[in-house]
Design an enzyme around this catalytic site. Structure first.
Site, short mmCIF file in Angstrom:
data_model
loop_
_atom_site.label_atom_id
_atom_site.label_comp_id
_atom_site.label_asym_id
_atom_site.label_seq_id
_atom_site.Cartn_x
_atom_site.Cartn_y
_atom_site.Cartn_z
N CYS A 1 20.56 62.10 -18.19
CA CYS A 1 21.24 62.78 -19.29
C CYS A 1 20.31 62.98 -20.47
O CYS A 1 20.70 63.56 -21.48
CB CYS A 1 22.46 61.99 -19.74
SG CYS A 1 23.59 61.60 -18.41
N ASP B 1 19.05 60.58 -22.43
CA ASP B 1 18.96 59.48 -23.39
C ASP B 1 19.39 58.13 -22.83
O ASP B 1 20.35 58.03 -22.08
CB ASP B 1 19.66 59.75 -24.73
CG ASP B 1 20.89 60.62 -24.61
OD1 ASP B 1 21.21 61.32 -25.58
OD2 ASP B 1 21.53 60.59 -23.54
N CYS C 1 25.14 61.36 -29.43
CA CYS C 1 24.13 60.35 -29.77
C CYS C 1 24.79 59.18 -30.51
O CYS C 1 24.45 58.01 -30.28
CB CYS C 1 23.02 60.94 -30.64
SG CYS C 1 22.13 62.28 -29.84
N CYS D 1 16.54 62.14 -27.87
CA CYS D 1 16.17 63.10 -28.91
C CYS D 1 16.12 62.38 -30.26
O CYS D 1 16.47 61.21 -30.38
CB CYS D 1 17.16 64.25 -28.95
SG CYS D 1 18.80 63.76 -29.47
#
Lengths: 404, 130
Positions: free
Chosen positions: B37, B39, B106, B63
């Site tokens: 994915c 992360d 995130c 990211c």
């Protein structure tokens, strides 16, 4: 040296100053601004003359006849016109089309549209080096195949297709062969006769010409018929109506003339810089070259740095203008479909950088870029739990990840 | 894509990067996300006898927003009790960092990470479900 450094020649090239000069002549009040379709006065005649000179220059670049050159708005339109045009004209002969999974969206989405209209499309998978082989094409051929559409070189990995071998096969079977040459026209040799190409798309802004102009080459002997997508005044022998944009066309013509004349020089320059870049980063651990075919574009390099995520890598490289095959840079959260088609793991597909150099790139820029990449990869690996695990000898494929 | 100043600050100067001894009974580890994915976050907390988080470390593959979310989280959890830390909401992180909608996941991942770390140490100390 100015930053950011431009390493994205595969996305677009700067317009060559010599091209700009020619274009401006067609925009000035005292210049060549007439409508090339005007037959009754000198303004039209002069514009037409300029158009025909540009047509000859583009034809020369691909060893074609000027009468086989159709001006379009760019490679996307050329791809649409070629594929839909052939499909609609020859649909009574058959409804099967062969293309590949790593084509540009202009080809893939056009094929999807034709599928909705009842055509059948075979999407070939590249081998691990990124090549679409003649054998794969041969295997997919059927009695009702009317068109094979493949790119000359892939825009993400730069691997070059063996057009001559495929063209010999399509010609023998009486199947039309369309080539998307957006990445290669003016960069590497194209001979539409030697390669038995029937239709070929060119984009102006990838060969140091302006944006908004392109070409579709349409073979005359043996004659290739296409159904027009744009109807109107019957320009371009009825294949593409619309008043010709003299300044754009003259720009592309001049770009093609320069590209042909300086091809050897451009090639040597780009290839040397690509090699310099590769040499300078190849000592980084766990670096992978994507599309490692010996047949590749002189100026394009696609690499993955394992255990480093692509978007954060680009964020660290703010002094470099390059692109990532990774998710987040393009609003979709998927890794590049081209890298996936090569069979790359998700991690590697997420960690890729595409760097492309060209006519105006310098050694100094490459050295700076390589040093920036070293620093960024080192920093992000310091931060990466995956790097820790790799260093501890843990096989990441054995971990049960919590996908989200 | 434009990043907020706070994201850039955490990304340029990440706080509390590192690794704690995950074998220790005073350390809780939460690893969430997946390489596929794009992360993976590893968040670790060091907890004293009174159940207070004394230290926190992270490493994140992802990211800039994922790195910033985990860096911020390590700052926030220090000095908190386990229950206080586990009550941190992703919306607070997203708000603090001014994450755009496409990056909200995130902050969700960061919330999952601290919850996982707290659950880990509770299991270690035999306080499961406590």
């Amino acid at each position: 040296m100015q930053t950011p450094i431009y390493l994205d020649y595969a996305a677009t090239t700067p317009t060559d100053p010599r091209v700009v000069e020619k274009m401006v002549e067609c925009l000035r009040l005292d210049g060549n601004w007439g409508n090339p379709a005007s037959r009754s006065h000198v303004f039209g005649w002069r514009a037409e003359e300029a158009i025909e000179e540009a047509r000859r220059n583009v034809a020369d670049l691909i060893a074609a006849d000027p009468r086989e050159i159709v001006w379009t708005s760019g490679a996307t339109e050329s791809d649409n016109l070629a594929i839909k045009g052939v499909a609609h004209f020859y649909q009574r002969k058959g409804k099967h089309i062969i293309t590949s999974k790593i084509e540009h969206k202009a080809v893939l989405d056009t094929c999807r549209q034709l599928e909705r209209e009842g055509f059948e499309v075979t999407y070939l998978t590249p081998n691990a080096h990124g090549e679409i082989t003649p054998a794969a094409v041969a295997e997919a051929m059927r009695d009702d195949t009317i068109l094979v559409s493949l790119m000359h070189a892939n825009n993400e990995i730069g691997v070059v297709t063996d057009l001559a071998a495929i063209g010999a096969m399509t010609r023998e079977k009486g199947v039309l062969f369309h080539v998307d040459a957006a990445q290669t026209a003016g960069k590497i040799e194209i001979d539409v006769n030697a390669m038995n190409i029937d239709l070929l798309s060119i984009s102006g802004h990838k060969l140091y010409g302006p944006k908004g102009i392109g070409v579709l080459y349409v073979r005359r002997k043996p004659r290739v018929r296409i159904e027009a997508q744009m109807h109107g005044g019957g320009h371009e022998r009825g294949m593409r109506s619309g008043t010709l944009a003299t300044h754009q066309i003259v720009g592309l013509g001049e770009a093609a003339r320069i590209a042909k004349e300086e091809m050897a020089l451009d090639q040597a320059h780009s290839a040397a810089l690509r090699q310099r870049l590769l040499d300078a980063v190849s000592d980084i651990e766990e670096i992978h070259v994507n599309g490692d075919s010996p047949k590749h574009l002189p100026g394009l390099l696609n690499v993955s740095f394992n255990y480093v995520e692509g978007e954060s890598l680009i964020m660290s490289l703010k002094d470099l203008a390059l692109s990532s095959g990774s998710a987040c840079t393009s609003a979709s959260l998927e890794p590049s479909y081209v890298l996936r088609a090569l069979g790359l793991s998700d991690e590697l597909a997420h960690s890729s950088l595409r760097m492309s150099v060209g006519r105006f790139s310098t050694e100094e820029e490459i050295d700076f870029a390589a040093q920036q990449i070293h620093t960024a990869v080192e920093k992000l690996r310091e931060l990466s739990p995956l790097w820790d695990m790799y260093k501890d000898g843990i096989d990441l494929s054995t971990i049960q990840w919590s996908a989200h | 894509m434009a990043y907020s100043e706070k994201v850039l600050d955490h990304y340029e100067n990440p706080r509390n990067v590192g690794k704690l001894d995950d074998k220790s009974n005073d350390v809780g580890t939460g690893m969430v996300g997946a390489p596929a994915c794009g992360d993976v976050m590893r968040l670790q907390i060091q907890v004293n006898g009174d159940g207070i988080i004394e230290d926190a470390k992270f490493k994140t593959y992802g990211c800039g927003s994922a790195i910033a979310s985990s860096s911020l989280l390590t700052e926030w959890v220090k000095g908190k009790t386990l229950d206080e830390a586990a009550a941190i909401k992703n919306t607070e992180i997203a708000e603090e960092l001014a994450l755009p909608p496409v990056k909200i996941h995130c902050s969700v991942l960061a919330e999952d990470a601290i919850k996982a770390a707290v659950a880990d140490i509770k299991t270690k100390r035999g306080q499961e479900g406590a």
